[in-house]
Each structure stands twice: as C-alpha cells, then as structure tokens.
Design a protein around this motif. Sequence first.
Motif, short mmCIF file in Angstrom:
data_model
loop_
_atom_site.label_atom_id
_atom_site.label_comp_id
_atom_site.label_asym_id
_atom_site.label_seq_id
_atom_site.Cartn_x
_atom_site.Cartn_y
_atom_site.Cartn_z
N GLN A 53 0.87 -1.17 0.00
CA GLN A 53 0.00 0.00 0.00
C GLN A 53 0.91 1.23 0.00
O GLN A 53 1.57 1.52 0.99
CB GLN A 53 -0.88 0.01 1.24
N LEU A 54 0.99 1.92 -1.13
CA LEU A 54 1.86 3.08 -1.23
C LEU A 54 1.27 4.25 -0.47
O LEU A 54 0.08 4.56 -0.59
CB LEU A 54 2.07 3.47 -2.69
N LYS A 55 2.13 4.91 0.31
CA LYS A 55 1.74 6.13 1.01
C LYS A 55 2.80 7.21 0.75
O LYS A 55 3.97 6.91 0.57
CB LYS A 55 1.59 5.87 2.52
N ILE A 56 2.36 8.45 0.77
CA ILE A 56 3.25 9.56 0.43
C ILE A 56 3.21 10.64 1.49
O ILE A 56 2.15 10.91 2.08
CB ILE A 56 2.87 10.15 -0.95
N ALA A 57 4.37 11.25 1.73
CA ALA A 57 4.46 12.43 2.59
C ALA A 57 5.45 13.39 1.95
O ALA A 57 6.50 12.98 1.46
CB ALA A 57 4.93 12.04 3.99
N VAL A 58 5.10 14.67 1.92
CA VAL A 58 5.95 15.68 1.29
C VAL A 58 6.31 16.74 2.32
O VAL A 58 5.44 17.36 2.93
CB VAL A 58 5.23 16.33 0.08
N LEU A 59 7.62 16.95 2.49
CA LEU A 59 8.14 17.98 3.39
C LEU A 59 8.85 19.02 2.54
O LEU A 59 9.88 18.73 1.92
CB LEU A 59 9.10 17.37 4.40
N GLU A 60 8.30 20.22 2.48
CA GLU A 60 9.02 21.32 1.81
C GLU A 60 9.80 22.08 2.87
O GLU A 60 9.37 22.20 4.02
CB GLU A 60 8.05 22.26 1.09
N PHE A 61 10.99 22.57 2.48
CA PHE A 61 11.78 23.31 3.46
C PHE A 61 12.38 24.55 2.83
O PHE A 61 12.83 24.56 1.70
CB PHE A 61 12.87 22.42 4.07
N ASN A 62 12.31 25.62 3.57
CA ASN A 62 13.05 26.85 3.29
C ASN A 62 13.49 27.38 4.64
O ASN A 62 14.26 26.71 5.33
CB ASN A 62 12.21 27.84 2.47
N THR A 63 13.01 28.53 5.08
CA THR A 63 13.37 28.99 6.42
C THR A 63 12.73 28.10 7.48
O THR A 63 13.34 27.81 8.53
CB THR A 63 12.92 30.45 6.62
N ILE A 64 11.52 27.63 7.21
CA ILE A 64 10.80 26.76 8.13
C ILE A 64 10.28 25.56 7.35
O ILE A 64 9.65 25.73 6.30
CB ILE A 64 9.62 27.50 8.79
N PRO A 65 10.52 24.32 7.81
CA PRO A 65 9.99 23.15 7.10
C PRO A 65 8.48 23.04 7.29
O PRO A 65 7.95 23.40 8.34
CB PRO A 65 10.74 21.98 7.74
N ARG A 66 7.79 22.50 6.27
CA ARG A 66 6.34 22.36 6.34
C ARG A 66 5.90 21.10 5.62
O ARG A 66 6.30 20.85 4.48
CB ARG A 66 5.65 23.57 5.69
N TRP A 67 5.09 20.28 6.31
CA TRP A 67 4.52 19.09 5.69
C TRP A 67 3.28 19.46 4.89
O TRP A 67 2.41 20.19 5.38
CB TRP A 67 4.13 18.06 6.75
N LEU A 68 3.18 18.93 3.68
CA LEU A 68 1.95 19.10 2.93
C LEU A 68 0.83 18.26 3.52
O LEU A 68 -0.35 18.58 3.37
CB LEU A 68 2.15 18.72 1.46
N ASN A 69 1.21 17.18 4.20
CA ASN A 69 0.22 16.34 4.90
C ASN A 69 0.66 16.20 6.36
O ASN A 69 1.27 15.19 6.73
CB ASN A 69 0.06 14.97 4.24
#
Length: 262
Positions: free
Chosen positions: A57-73
Amino acid sequence: MPNISEMSGAPRRELHVFYVLDTSGSMEGLRIATLNRAMTETVTVLQEQALRNADAQLKIAVLEFNTIPRWLNPAGPERMEDFIFENLTAGGLTEVGAALEELGSKLSREKFLKSMTGAYLPIIIFMTDGYATDDYTAELSKIQKNRWFASSVKIGFAIGDEPDANMIAQIVGNSEAVIQTDDLALFARLLKWASVTASMMCSKSHTSYDIITGGDIIAQVTRNNSISASSVIPQSAVSVSPDVDPNDVWDDGDLWDDDSFN
C-alpha cells in the motif's frame, strides 16, 4: 477499479515515500515551476501504480523546506490514491538542518510510520538546488542514528548551477545515490522514474542479502532512460556509508517485523 489485494482481501504492507524538497528563494521562477510539474506528474504515475501494486500500500508524505519546514500532509503519510499535490512557492533560506530535524522527528512507529499491517523500510527522496544556510551537521549526525532513516532507500537530486552535491551525498549516504544536473527537463523526467523504480523495487520482499540501495535505483533509472551515469552523477561527491550494520536491522530476512524499529 479495485486492486488485486482488495479483491483477495489480503492486507498489504505499507511503503512510505517521503519527499524532502527545497523551496528556498533560489528555487524561484523556472525551478519551482519545474518542480511543481515534476511532482504533479510523479504523483499521477504513482497513483496509477498504486492501484496495480499487490505487494504494498503506497503512502506519500511531502516535506518542503526553506526557512521553516512544512509538511503538505501534517497528519502523516496519505494513501497515494487519495493524495492531492499542491503547488509549492519559493522563498526564504535553505535551512537543511531544520528539515532533517523535522524529518527525523516523524520517522518512528509512534509518528508517521505506524501501521496495522506492517511496513517496508521507507524511501526518502531529497532535493535541493543550493547550499545549506544553517549548520546541518549536528542534525545529520542525529538523524543518522534513527534506524528507519539509516536503513531507508535514499535518493538525492542536486539541481541547478551550484548545488552542494557533497552535502546531498552525505545526507543520502553515497554519491552513487545522487543525481546532479542543471537540465531541469532531465530532472523532472528522472524524479518521476526514480520514484516509480524505487517504489517497484522496494515493494518486493527481500532479505539482508538482497538490500536495495539508492545507488541501485539510480543505476536502473539511468539504464532505462539511456542516460550516461557519468553525465548526471557527481563523480567528486563524497561517499558516506551510514553507520549501521545490516545484521542489526533485518530480522530473519523480514524488514517489517524488527521490534527494534520504534
């Protein structure tokens, strides 16, 4: 259309794919637009693959980072079939240490890797176009002690004119698991195929004698796309092996039953 596992009623072990994506100010313009297009296409292909995958079962998590990291989920990895990618915007600094700290805080069974059916070791895809604006070394040393991170399949992308390929090699553990290119169209293509190849290869049961690495994924992707590895992999990047003994990670050949993974 129901997949094979749902038709048979067999529970599937979960395979988590983590994207750690640089959205700092240097990504503004064509680079962030290319990243957004690449991720949209990648998610679409993975969603199609998830419907046909009888092993995981594929699951996805996306973490964007610049000054502060942020999860899309922020609630944790989502089923690939349910995930909707939102376009990212560029701005801020390249705080790699903060991103590694946030990622490490979620790599546990109490956080993002909890599962009722068991889980394969995760896939982590890290991308940046520049140099860290913070001292990431302490957080890198810390996350390398996380057994999920140390044993995960890690792939790095260094894009643009002056990415810190050595830093990415340190993070993913080996220069052979890093693709460096200033060709954004090539990056978009390889991000998609690296994601698909990794999810296909890592969703098969394998033992401590058949460990999949990020270097294996990159080698397969470059072969399948008729690309010379020397043209995209930084030969000067530092090769760093995680301080982990496979015999301590694997439990009788099963990668999902080791109680030492917390």
